[in-house]
Design a protein around this motif. Structure first.
Motif, mmCIF file in Angstrom:
data_model
loop_
_atom_site.group_PDB
_atom_site.id
_atom_site.type_symbol
_atom_site.label_atom_id
_atom_site.label_comp_id
_atom_site.label_asym_id
_atom_site.label_seq_id
_atom_site.Cartn_x
_atom_site.Cartn_y
_atom_site.Cartn_z
ATOM 1 N N UNK A 18 0.828 -1.335 0.050
ATOM 2 C CA UNK A 18 -0.075 0.010 0.095
ATOM 3 C C UNK A 18 0.915 1.051 -0.143
ATOM 4 N N UNK A 19 0.661 2.134 -1.086
ATOM 5 C CA UNK A 19 1.316 3.290 -1.275
ATOM 6 C C UNK A 19 0.672 4.714 -1.221
ATOM 7 N N UNK A 20 -0.850 4.483 -0.788
ATOM 8 C CA UNK A 20 -1.698 5.800 -0.727
ATOM 9 C C UNK A 20 -1.129 6.653 0.383
ATOM 10 N N UNK A 49 -9.440 5.289 -8.878
ATOM 11 C CA UNK A 49 -8.093 4.537 -8.342
ATOM 12 C C UNK A 49 -8.591 3.812 -7.187
ATOM 13 N N UNK A 50 -8.103 2.522 -7.020
ATOM 14 C CA UNK A 50 -8.161 1.877 -5.754
ATOM 15 C C UNK A 50 -7.140 2.005 -4.998
ATOM 16 N N UNK A 51 -7.154 2.126 -3.553
ATOM 17 C CA UNK A 51 -6.047 2.334 -2.911
ATOM 18 C C UNK A 51 -4.863 1.379 -2.980
ATOM 19 N N UNK A 75 -19.113 16.999 -6.926
ATOM 20 C CA UNK A 75 -17.934 17.307 -8.042
ATOM 21 C C UNK A 75 -16.911 16.449 -7.581
ATOM 22 N N UNK A 76 -16.331 15.873 -8.923
ATOM 23 C CA UNK A 76 -14.915 14.936 -8.736
ATOM 24 C C UNK A 76 -14.328 15.034 -9.948
ATOM 25 N N UNK A 77 -12.872 15.111 -9.857
ATOM 26 C CA UNK A 77 -11.884 15.218 -10.730
ATOM 27 C C UNK A 77 -11.216 13.816 -10.719
ATOM 28 N N UNK A 78 -11.443 13.217 -9.360
ATOM 29 C CA UNK A 78 -10.784 11.839 -8.926
ATOM 30 C C UNK A 78 -11.576 11.081 -7.963
ATOM 31 N N UNK A 79 -12.001 9.985 -8.218
ATOM 32 C CA UNK A 79 -12.913 8.986 -7.624
ATOM 33 C C UNK A 79 -11.685 7.983 -7.053
ATOM 34 N N UNK A 80 -11.956 7.877 -5.671
ATOM 35 C CA UNK A 80 -10.927 6.705 -5.022
ATOM 36 C C UNK A 80 -11.968 5.902 -4.538
ATOM 37 N N UNK A 131 -12.855 -1.373 0.459
ATOM 38 C CA UNK A 131 -12.451 -2.745 1.261
ATOM 39 C C UNK A 131 -11.680 -3.715 0.459
ATOM 40 N N UNK A 132 -11.352 -4.727 1.198
ATOM 41 C CA UNK A 132 -10.409 -5.785 0.704
ATOM 42 C C UNK A 132 -11.226 -7.111 0.519
ATOM 43 N N UNK A 133 -10.693 -7.941 -0.194
ATOM 44 C CA UNK A 133 -11.126 -9.274 -0.662
ATOM 45 C C UNK A 133 -10.410 -10.297 0.372
ATOM 46 N N UNK A 134 -10.948 -11.115 1.102
ATOM 47 C CA UNK A 134 -10.146 -12.005 2.094
ATOM 48 C C UNK A 134 -9.883 -13.054 1.112
#
Length: 503
Positions: A51-53, A165-167, A336-341, A345-348
């Motif tokens: 993870x680099x967010x 983007x997904x974290x 309003x959004x230029x970027x959507x994060x 969640x995770x997948x086990x």
């Protein structure tokens, strides 16, 4: 003993906290055993390398997320990713562990053969080539989630023309300065990202479908920093660690016994941080009790400070559609959004998605019972780490490592090649099953069908009470009448018959 020894006594899968911890425990407590760590990535650290967010940090204090054998000495006890990697790097270098790590080695499959008392492990290297390793014992420190695929809620981004983007797959060169950002989610990742991105972005909106219980605490542990100045480092660490373990246990049990009291305390603290004029109780009122899901940590009230400054906000609602320029909610509101994060969640994943088999027969973990939260019924020479949901991950990693070292030493002492928790059909029929995770978190509920089975009674369970587990794992005899020890060369046939009867 067997004529041809395996490549290693123990093969450790994963060079994150769990794997590094096992190697360090072996060096101290089972030094006569050879081992190697295989790591699919090119760097150690596991989660903390993946993870680099922005703002990536622990959501547990490092006096309990740190190992019991290595004091955490940083001023901040809520640490960022780079500080945690520095801690792990120091451990592997000071203890000579790095030379035993094989990077770029992904485990594809592992088959335990009773007649040889060893695992045959298929490895895929970074260049695509394959090789095999053998080991008497397999220790899975591969974490609990899928590194390749996060949870996909099935969003249709339709006409949205901005970045999504997904974290879990954060791009190194993302420029969000002056941008409008919508972070979907209300868990630990979203709570971490929002205040950090708000420092550069024009505005950041945390869009939550349902609120999450949050609590704030200082990133620095004042007592720990004082104790380090007046006491020996290891003693100061032990005292702080014991204090934090007790506080974690007390807070969890209080939330379960008196949820309304805990709710009022959490609301009061958030209101104090935000100010009465900005505090919207509905935004911080989940439809479940505290610790029915893991609480979200807000260190130094950074999220609330970002909200007070006007750089961040929380919106509760359901997504109707992704449109050009933003997100439309079912209420009709447009964000309003230029970027959507998508911090959704995770997948086990179980056993690192390794195809595990026993004498060539596939192992289905959902059919097996946990044994002491460490091994599995009728599966020889394998241990795993699945950390606590209500406390720090490393607390279980430490006690599991210590237990496995005791098992290894007992095997060496008795000349055994095989250690297996034997559960007969008769005993299994008497077991009363328990919900393996008494948590309502989405990622938990979505994955219950793949999880091992859980008994209401020890030892056939994954317990969620560290203080109890620590005592039992350390004090109960290894040879408890359930964990059977055998030699492959003299008793392979009889042992195979016993296992077949149990299965």
């Amino acid at each position: 003993m067997l004529a041809t020894p395996p490549d290693f006594d123990v093969l450790i899968v994963g060079a994150g906290i769990s794997g590094i911890g096992m190697a360090a425990h072996m060096a101290a407590k089972a030094p006569g055993h050879s081992y190697a760590i295989v790591e699919r990535r090119e760097n150690l650290g596991g989660t903390w390398d993946l993870f680099r967010y922005p703002g990536i940090r622990s959501d547990s204090d490092m006096h309990t997320l740190g190992f019991d054998f290595e004091p955490w000495t940083h001023e901040k006890s809520i640490a960022d990713g780079p500080a945690i990697l520095e801690y792990l790097d120091r451990i592997v270098d000071e203890r000579g562990i790095r030379e035993n790590i094989r990077f770029g080695h992904k485990v594809i499959s592992a088959d335990f053969r009773d007649d040889e008392a060893r695992w045959h492990v298929e490895i895929e290297r970074a260049d695509g080539s394959h090789s095999r390793l053998t080991a008497n014992f397999l220790y899975l420190g591969s974490g609990y989630y899928d590194y390749d695929e996060p949870f996909d809620p099935g969003f249709d981004f339709g006409a949205f023309e901005g970045q999504v983007i997904h974290p879990q797959f954060w791009p190194e060169d993302l420029d969000y300065a002056g941008k409008k950002v919508v972070v979907i989610g209300s868990g630990a990742t979203a709570v971490t990202i929002v205040p950090v991105m708000a420092e550069k972005a024009e505005c950041v909106t945390m869009l939550q479908r349902t609120p999450t219980w949050m609590f704030s605490r200082p990133a620095k542990d004042g007592l720990a920093n004082i104790l380090r100045k007046i006491l020996p480092e290891k003693l100061a660490y032990r005292i702080t660690r014991a204090k934090n373990i007790w506080l974690q246990d007390y807070a969890f049990k209080l939330a379960r016994k008196k949820p309304e009291k805990v709710k009022e305390t959490l609301w009061k603290k958030i209101e104090e941080a935000l100010g009465r004029d900005r505090f919207d109780k509905d935004s911080f009122s989940p439809p479940y009790d505290p610790w029915d899901q893991r609480l979200c940590l807000v260190p130094d009230a950074d999220l609330f400070e970002a909200m007070k400054s006007g750089r961040a906000e929380i919106v509760t609602g359901h997504i109707a559609a992704f449109e050009k320029g933003g997100v439309r909610l079912t209420s009709g509101e447009h964000l309003d959004a230029d970027i959507v994060i998508t911090a959704t969640g995770l997948k086990l994943a179980i056993a690192g998605k390794i195809a595990v088999s026993h004498n060539g027969e596939p192992v289905h973990f959902h059919e097996r019972f946990y044994y002491k939260g460490c091994m599995f019924s009728n599966l020889p020479n394998l241990a795993v780490v699945f950390g606590y949901l209500n406390a720090s991950w490393t607390l279980r990693a430490d006690i599991n490592s210590d237990f496995v070292c005791r098992v290894l030493n007992h095997m060496r002492k008795t000349g055994s090649d095989i250690a297996v928790p034997v559960l007969t059909p008769e005993d299994e029929a008497k077991i009363v099953e328990d919900d393996i995770f008494d948590f309502s978190s989405g990622y938990i509920q979505r994955s219950k069908h793949i999880m091992p089975r859980n008994s209401v009674e020890y030892p056939w369970r994954l317990n969620q009470e560290y203080v109890v587990d620590r005592k039992r794992m350390a004090r109960d005899p290894v040879d408890d009448g359930l964990l059977a020890f055998r030699r492959a060369d003299t008793q392979a046939t009889a042992f195979k018959d016993q296992l077949e009867a149990a299965e």
